[in-house]
Each structure stands twice: as structure tokens, then as C-alpha cells.
Design an enzyme around this catalytic site. Structure first.
Site: not given
Ligand code: CAA
Length: 380
Positions: A130, A243, A340, A364, A366
């Protein structure tokens, strides 16, 4: 230094804002509840030329640059984060082919995704790769006899991956070389050995499909190699730099939409005998929200304008995305608070905006990876 839009950019902004308000907004709640990708909206965006922004007209694009792209993404994200994500992430495909593809590849693939109503996807992430994208394990071994690449492996969390006509798959053509052995290979929907696995059930962004892609001895011709062999990691990083400006624009749009809702609500909502917009505590919330949105917007445009003028922009894109995604989460949180109990109810769009905002801090790259990128650039 010029902070003004051109006449054509103002016109585009107005056209997309009208489309977003009149066509996307009425659909946003239903898209979120159904979790279905709105293909009709994608086709509308294609008709308007939005899916072809950033690609030359001779390849079926509608011209323009990253500035036009982020104008469109921001306006759509004001009402529907999912549809904005689809547009932003879809354009990565054309940006990679436009920058790294051969003339033949540009002619073959760009018209299909820019004006042909088909989606393109970008498949880098894997279950065990990742943030550490360089540890991707999917292979694409060249078969000398058939002159084909044979792909094996699994990609996950791929936006539009199950719907796309073409997917850019980052796979190891020389596994022993690690990131220097990674290449970018185009795989077409329907290729034997390529199947769609799990479609993710997400917290937000319900109208943007997120798929697992499985490659099991999937053979593609050698002409499907995009860019030089072994340069896949650099291609992916270059593509992500651009990107990330799109995701920053998406985050700005979500935050701006939540601010607009809050301004409207505080003027209409009467408590203690007067509109709550007259309460200084809430005015200060609105002032802080407006300041954050404005700062995030200009950082995003700054990154885009550096990219368009051919200057280095890795740091600025990372700063824009890191900041805008944080702003989107903070502003939607505050907007929900201002509403609220109503803000917590699904009859109002705030809880959806809040859920949609969160992913901008994750996908794209973290926020933590963005800090890595920013720190590396600062320390250079
Ligand atoms: N532009 C061009 N080249 C770059 C680059 C950039 N921005 N960043 C790194 N590179 C090059 C380096 O110069 C280096 O090249 P050499 O080997 O020739 O020197 C090579 O790439 C390796 O660089 P690093 O050593 O810096 O690589 P790393 O393993 O330390 O990783 C990282 C760097 C920034 C952490 C990177 O792994 C990264 O960006 N991770 C996050 C991945 C990510 O954003 N994934 C999101 C996928 S897409 C998505 O979410 C949604 C979707 O559907 C599209």
C-alpha cells in the site's frame, strides 16, 4: 503572478457548476444509498468533454490542462465526492498514456477513454503493498516464444477497476530488480486470466467503485508495455504527483460544499429568536472554515500551475493534497456540528460529506506518506 482565471476557465467553471448543481446534486443522495456507480453521469461528463480534459483534441481529448481539470473536479465535489473521484482518478489513465505512451498507443487508447465513454484505471496497490508501493509482487514475465507478458498477482482498492475498459497494471517484469524491475502494462477488460474479485463495501464514496483485480496467467501482447521496461515505479510516482493535485481539488470541493451548506443553514435556522448566523460563536466557525477552504484552494492551484508551466511540483502537490484532505475532514466535521442533530441525519448531506472527506486523507497516498514526501523534498 496572476491569481485570475481566463475567460474560458470562468466559462468552464460556470458550465460545470451548473451541471453539478442541476444534474449531480439531485442524484448525490441516491448514489450514496444505492452504492451504484452512476454510469449515466460518467457519460454526461464525457459528452461535456470533462473526461477528456488534459488530452489533446487530436487524440479525442478536449484540451486544457490540470487547471481546467481541477476546476471541474472541485465544482463536482461540492455536491458529490464520488463523482468527482471518478473523474479525477479516471484522468490518470490518459495522463500516463499521454506522457509515456507511443504515438500508436495514444491513437489507440486515448479516444476510447477521453470521448468514447469508457473508464480507465490505475492499478498499483496490492494487499501487501500500500504505502510501500515498491514492494508490489504482481509479476509480468515475458514469454519469448509468444512475445507476450504473462501476469500473475492481485491488485486491490482499484478505483473503477471492475468497470474499466483498460487498466494500467504495475507489475514486475524482472522480479529480482525490485522497483527497478517494475513495468507498466496495459490490460484490457475481458482478457483471459484477468478477473474482478471483491468489490469493496466502503465507509463513503459509495458511487465510486473500488475493486480487487486478479491476474492468473493473464497474457497480453508485448505492445501493451507502456513506457520503458523497468521504469514502472517512476511512471507510477510521476502519475501520482499529478493525480494528487486532483484529489486535493476533490477535497477542496467537498469542504467548499460543506461550507456552503453551513452558510445556508445558519441563515435559515432560528434559535433563541434569531438566525443562528447572528451568533458570534458560529460566525467564528464559518470564518475559520472559509479561511481553510481558501488556503487549500490556492495551494492546489499553485501546485497545478507549477505542473502546467513545467516546473518541479512534487513537494507542492504533496503539500496541497496533505493540507486539502485535512481541511476537508475538519470542515465537514465542523459543518456537521453546526447542523446539530440534523447534520447527523441522512436527510441532510453533511454526514455523507463527512464520510466522503475521510478517504482523501488515505487514497493516492496517505497523509503520513505525504509528510514523508514533503520532508524528503525539504531536506534535499
Ligand atoms: N517522481 C519521479 N520519480 C520518483 C518520484 C517522483 N515523485 N518519487 C520517487 N521516484 C523515484 C526515485 O527517484 C527513485 O529512482 P532511482 O531508483 O532511479 O533513484 C525511485 O523512484 C525509488 O524512489 P524511493 O527510493 O523514494 O522509493 P520508496 O520505496 O522509498 O517510496 C514513496 C517512495 C514516496 C513512499 C512511494 O512508495 C509512495 O508514494 N507510496 C505511496 C503509494 C500511493 O500513493 N499509493 C496510492 C495508489 S493509487 C490510489 O490510491 C487510488 C486509485 O485507485 C488510483
Amino acid at each position: 503572478m496572476d491569481f485570475n482565471f481566463s475567460k474560458a476557465q470562468l466559462m468552464l467553471k460556470k458550465t460545470v457548476a451548473d451541471f453539478s448543481e442541476n444534474v449531480v446534486k439531485p442524484r448525490a443522495e441516491e448514489i450514496d444509498r444505492s452504492g451504484k456507480f452512476p454510469k449515466d453521469l460518467f457519460l454526461e461528463m464525457t459528452k461535456m468533454g470533462l473526461t477528456g480534459i488534459g488530452t489533446e483534441e487530436k487524440y479525442g481529448g478536449s484540451g486544457g490542462s490540470d487547471i481546467e481539470k481541477i476546476i471541474a473536479v472541485e465544482e463536482i465535489a461540492k455536491y458529490c465526492g464520488s463523482t468527482a473521484a471518478t473523474l479525477s482518478i479516471h484522468t490518470i489513465f490518459a495522463s500516463v498514456i499521454g506522457k509515456f505512451g507511443t504515438e500508436e498507443q495514444k491513437q489507440k487508447y486515448l479516444p476510447v477513454v477521453c470521448s468514447g465513454g469508457e473508464l480507465g484505471a490505475f492499478a498499483l496497490t496490492e494487499p501487501n503493498a500500500g504505502s510501500d508501493a515498491g514492494s508490489a509482487r504482481t509479476t509480468a514475465i515475458f514469454d519469448e516464444k509468444t512475445q507476450e507478458y504473462v501476469l500473475n498477482g492481485t491488485k486491490c482498492f482499484i478505483t473503477g477497476g471492475g468497470l474499466a475498459k483498460y487498466v494500467l497494471v504495475f507489475a514486475l517484469t524482472s522480479p529480482e530488480l525490485k522497483t527497478k524491475g517494475l513495468s507498466c502494462i496495459l490490460v484490457e477488460r475481458g482478457t483471459p486470466g484477468f478477473s474482478i474479485g471483491k468489490i469493496e463495501d466502503k465507509m463513503g464514496l459509495h458511487g465510486s467503485e473500488t475493486a480487487e483485480l486478479i491476474f492468473d496467467n493473464c497474457r497480453v501482447p508485448k505492445d501493451n508495455l507502456i513506457g520503458p521496461l523497468g521504469k514502472g515505479f517512476k511512471i507510477a510516482m510521476t502519475a501520482l504527483d499529478g493525480a494528487r493535485i486532483g484529489i486535493a481539488a476533490q477535497a477542496v470541493g467537498i469542504a467548499a460544499g460543506a461550507l456552503d451548506e453551513s452558510v445556508k443553514y445558519t441563515k435559515e435556522r432560528v434559535q433563541f429568536g434569531r438566525p443562528i448566523s447572528s451568533l458570534q460563536g458560529l460566525q467564528w466557525y464559518l470564518a475559520e472554515m472559509a479561511t481553510k477552504v481558501e488556503c487549500a484552494r490556492w495551494m492546489t492551484y499553485r501546485a497545478a500551475s507549477l505542473k502546467v508551466s513545467g516546473m518541479p511540483y512534487t513537494k507542492e502537490a504533496a503539500i496541497a493534497k496533505f493540507n486539502a484532505s485535512k481541511v476537508a475532514v475538519e470542515v465537514t466535521d465542523k459543518a456537521l456540528q453546526i447542523h446539530g442533530g440534523y447534520g447527523y441525519m441522512r436527510d441532510y448531506p453533511l454526514e455523507r460529506m463527512y464520510r466522503d472527506a475521510k478517504i482523501t486523507e488515505i487514497y493516492e497516498g496517505t497523509s503520513e506518506i505525504h509528510k514523508v514526501v514533503i520532508a524528503r523534498e525539504v531536506l534535499k
